[in-house]
Design a protein around this motif. Structure first.
Motif, mmCIF file in Angstrom:
data_model
loop_
_atom_site.group_PDB
_atom_site.id
_atom_site.type_symbol
_atom_site.label_atom_id
_atom_site.label_comp_id
_atom_site.label_asym_id
_atom_site.label_seq_id
_atom_site.Cartn_x
_atom_site.Cartn_y
_atom_site.Cartn_z
ATOM 1 N N HIS A 25 0.772 2.823 -4.470
ATOM 2 C CA HIS A 25 0.962 2.031 -5.504
ATOM 3 C C HIS A 25 0.375 2.330 -6.912
ATOM 4 N N ASP A 37 -2.470 2.520 6.843
ATOM 5 C CA ASP A 37 -3.808 2.942 6.447
ATOM 6 C C ASP A 37 -4.964 2.749 7.541
ATOM 7 N N TYR A 40 8.213 7.651 -3.180
ATOM 8 C CA TYR A 40 9.574 6.921 -3.175
ATOM 9 C C TYR A 40 9.506 5.454 -3.672
ATOM 10 N N LYS A 41 8.191 5.122 -4.040
ATOM 11 C CA LYS A 41 8.150 3.844 -4.889
ATOM 12 C C LYS A 41 8.363 4.068 -6.252
ATOM 13 N N THR A 84 1.381 8.948 5.289
ATOM 14 C CA THR A 84 0.391 8.796 6.365
ATOM 15 C C THR A 84 0.069 10.110 7.146
HETATM 16 C C1 LIG Z 1 3.931 2.332 1.242
HETATM 17 C C2 LIG Z 1 2.664 2.486 1.860
HETATM 18 C C3 LIG Z 1 2.619 3.560 2.957
HETATM 19 C C4 LIG Z 1 3.602 3.833 3.736
HETATM 20 O O1 LIG Z 1 3.345 4.901 4.291
HETATM 21 P P1 LIG Z 1 4.545 6.071 4.640
HETATM 22 O O2 LIG Z 1 3.486 7.216 5.400
HETATM 23 O O3 LIG Z 1 4.978 6.519 3.304
HETATM 24 O O4 LIG Z 1 5.605 5.683 5.421
HETATM 25 C C5 LIG Z 1 1.208 3.544 3.371
HETATM 26 N N1 LIG Z 1 0.042 3.086 2.634
HETATM 27 C C6 LIG Z 1 0.315 2.433 1.497
HETATM 28 C C7 LIG Z 1 -0.965 1.846 1.034
HETATM 29 C C8 LIG Z 1 1.574 2.171 1.069
HETATM 30 O O5 LIG Z 1 1.725 1.338 -0.106
#
Ligand SMILES: *Cc1c(COP(=O)(O)O)cnc(C)c1O
Length: 431
Positions: A229, A144, A251-252, A114
């Motif tokens: 993703h 987002d 991390y995913k 983010t």
């Molecule tokens: C997992 C995910 C996030 C997570 O945001 P972080 O800043 O890493 O906590 C944000 N946007 C999308 C589309 C995600 O899938």
């Protein structure tokens, strides 16, 4: 299904899984990961790699190397560590570029997702009186959505007006490709920035990045993608597809560990531009002159120019161990295996009683990645609890969404067949 038919079905799936796994060139990578154990001491079936990837065995050694160097060298580790910290992030550059189909100069690992989405919008969301909108998906990830709305506010705009959503047709769960392109063609002159996830985090729908980028650019829009993703899941060609920027978390699908560092892509055409506004920090400054500590910011001529701070080396060390596995496997091979496993999972779902689950993810392979999203009316939480008690980890989005990803680095066809057994058992016990 009568008992005879059920036995034949199970043995056919088991046989198919055995054949696939025996010929799988990536099968040995499975042993490179640590797996939580069930109460009975069995490794769990892990289908939540779209949420947090498993820990590669080598992470521990990679992190310990940094800790030991720090203990033995202190501040000198910046220069004298086995892998000097001053340039440590560069160890990730080649692998990251390969992963997303970019030039090395176009990528950098830094911050978290983010944060990076914001930094990209500082440079690439430049609303004018006539062109001020940001186009997103109606089902965008909340972070987002907060990010784009707050950027609009930052520019003195009302998010209700500045943020435009792409909404599926009534009764449909996902967007039609032609509707996305039609919206861009219709409203493009008022859209400053198109920012889509790929795949969509909830439905698993994959968007055609090249077509969306072409359509956006034809209308004068900036085009960016959130690849939370997508990175490590899709075969990406960011340079050739041509979006202006992209950002993702590692991390995913990429197993960098909880809160791991994110990645950023800035297309070559924007590198070295002096007219782009940017929030600057010393780690984006010309490396040769950084320690002269001068007052004038001289940006690096690569995506590294967007770096702010000296990065957390321990987190980079964890990611380095995982990226080595992606280098060893290759995204072409991984996505081929993923396509087969996802189809195999889909065929497991098709054996369930009519109406038990609805697959929301598009079924065409080019419109999805590894993850399948199911709607399980009235029973999602019950199903997920049932699977968990039997050692299978899937992901619940209340009230009725279940997401399952047979991540190819560490999932076998046998795992998918075992999940199929559990799914069929749930519905025969709860008929
Ligand atoms: C997992 C995910 C996030 C997570 O945001 P972080 O800043 O890493 O906590 C944000 N946007 C999308 C589309 C995600 O899938």
């Amino acid at each position: 299904m009568d008992a005879q038919h059920a036995i034949l079905l199970e043995s056919a799936f088991q046989e198919e899984a055995r054949t696939f796994d025996a010929a799988d060139p990536l099968a040995s990578l499975r042993a490179e990961f640590l797996r939580p154990m069930t109460a009975e001491g069995q490794p769990i079936l892990h289908f939540a790699g779209h949420s947090l990837g498993l820990q590669p065995r080598q992470v521990r050694e990679s992190v310990l190397e940094v800790l030991d160097d720090w203990a033995q060298l202190g501040v000198e580790g910046h220069f004298a560590a086995r892998r000097p910290w001053l340039s440590y992030h560069e160890l990730l550059t080649e692998s990251t570029a390969r992963l997303v189909g970019a030039l090395p100069a176009e990528v950098v690992v830094m911050n978290t997702l983010t944060v990076n989405v914001h930094l990209m919008m500082v440079s690439f969301y430049r609303p004018t009186a006539k062109r001020k909108r940001i186009l997103i998906e109606s089902g965008a990830f909340p972070s987002d959505r907060y990010a784009v709305a707050s950027q609009a506010q930052f520019h003195g705009l009302d998010p209700e007006i500045a943020v435009q959503e792409l909404v599926p047709r009534p009764g449909e769960a996902t967007l039609r490709d032609e509707d996305i392109l039609a919206t861009i063609a219709r409203d493009g002159e008022e859209i400053a920035l198109i920012l889509l996830g790929n795949c969509n985090y909830l439905t698993g729908q994959r968007f055609d990045m090249a077509a969306i980028t072409r359509a956006g650019h034809a209308q004068g829009c900036v085009v960016g993608f959130d690849l939370a993703h997508g990175a490590g899941n899709l075969l990406l060609n960011l340079h050739d597809d041509g979006p202006d920027f992209a950002a993702w978390c590692n991390y995913k699908y990429l197993n960098a560990g909880p809160g791991g560092l994110g990645g950023v892509f800035v297309h070559e055409r924007h590198l070295g531009r002096v007219d782009l506004p940017r929030f600057a920090g010393w780690w984006g400054h010309d490396k040769a002159a950084r320690f002269q500590m001068g007052p004038q910011f001289q940006p690096i001529a690569t995506a590294e120019a967007w770096q702010l701070s000296n990065p957390p080396i321990l987190a980079l060390a964890a990611l380095r161990a995982s990226m080595a596995l992606f280098d060893a496997a290759g995204m072409v091979e991984l996505t081929q295996k993923a396509a087969w496993l996802t189809d195999f999972l889909h065929r497991q779902l098709q054996t369930l009683p009519a109406g038990a689950v609805e697959v929301l993810t598009p079924t065409e392979p080019h419109r999805r990645g590894t993850m399948l999203t199911l709607r399980v009316p009235g029973r999602a939480a019950e199903l997920v609890g049932y699977l968990q008690r039997r050692g299978a980890e899937v992901d619940l989005r209340r009230p009725d969404i279940v997401r399952i990803a047979p991540v190819p680095l560490y999932t076998s066809a046998h795992d998918v067949a075992e999940l199929g057994v559990l799914l069929r058992a749930f519905w025969s016990e709860h008929a």
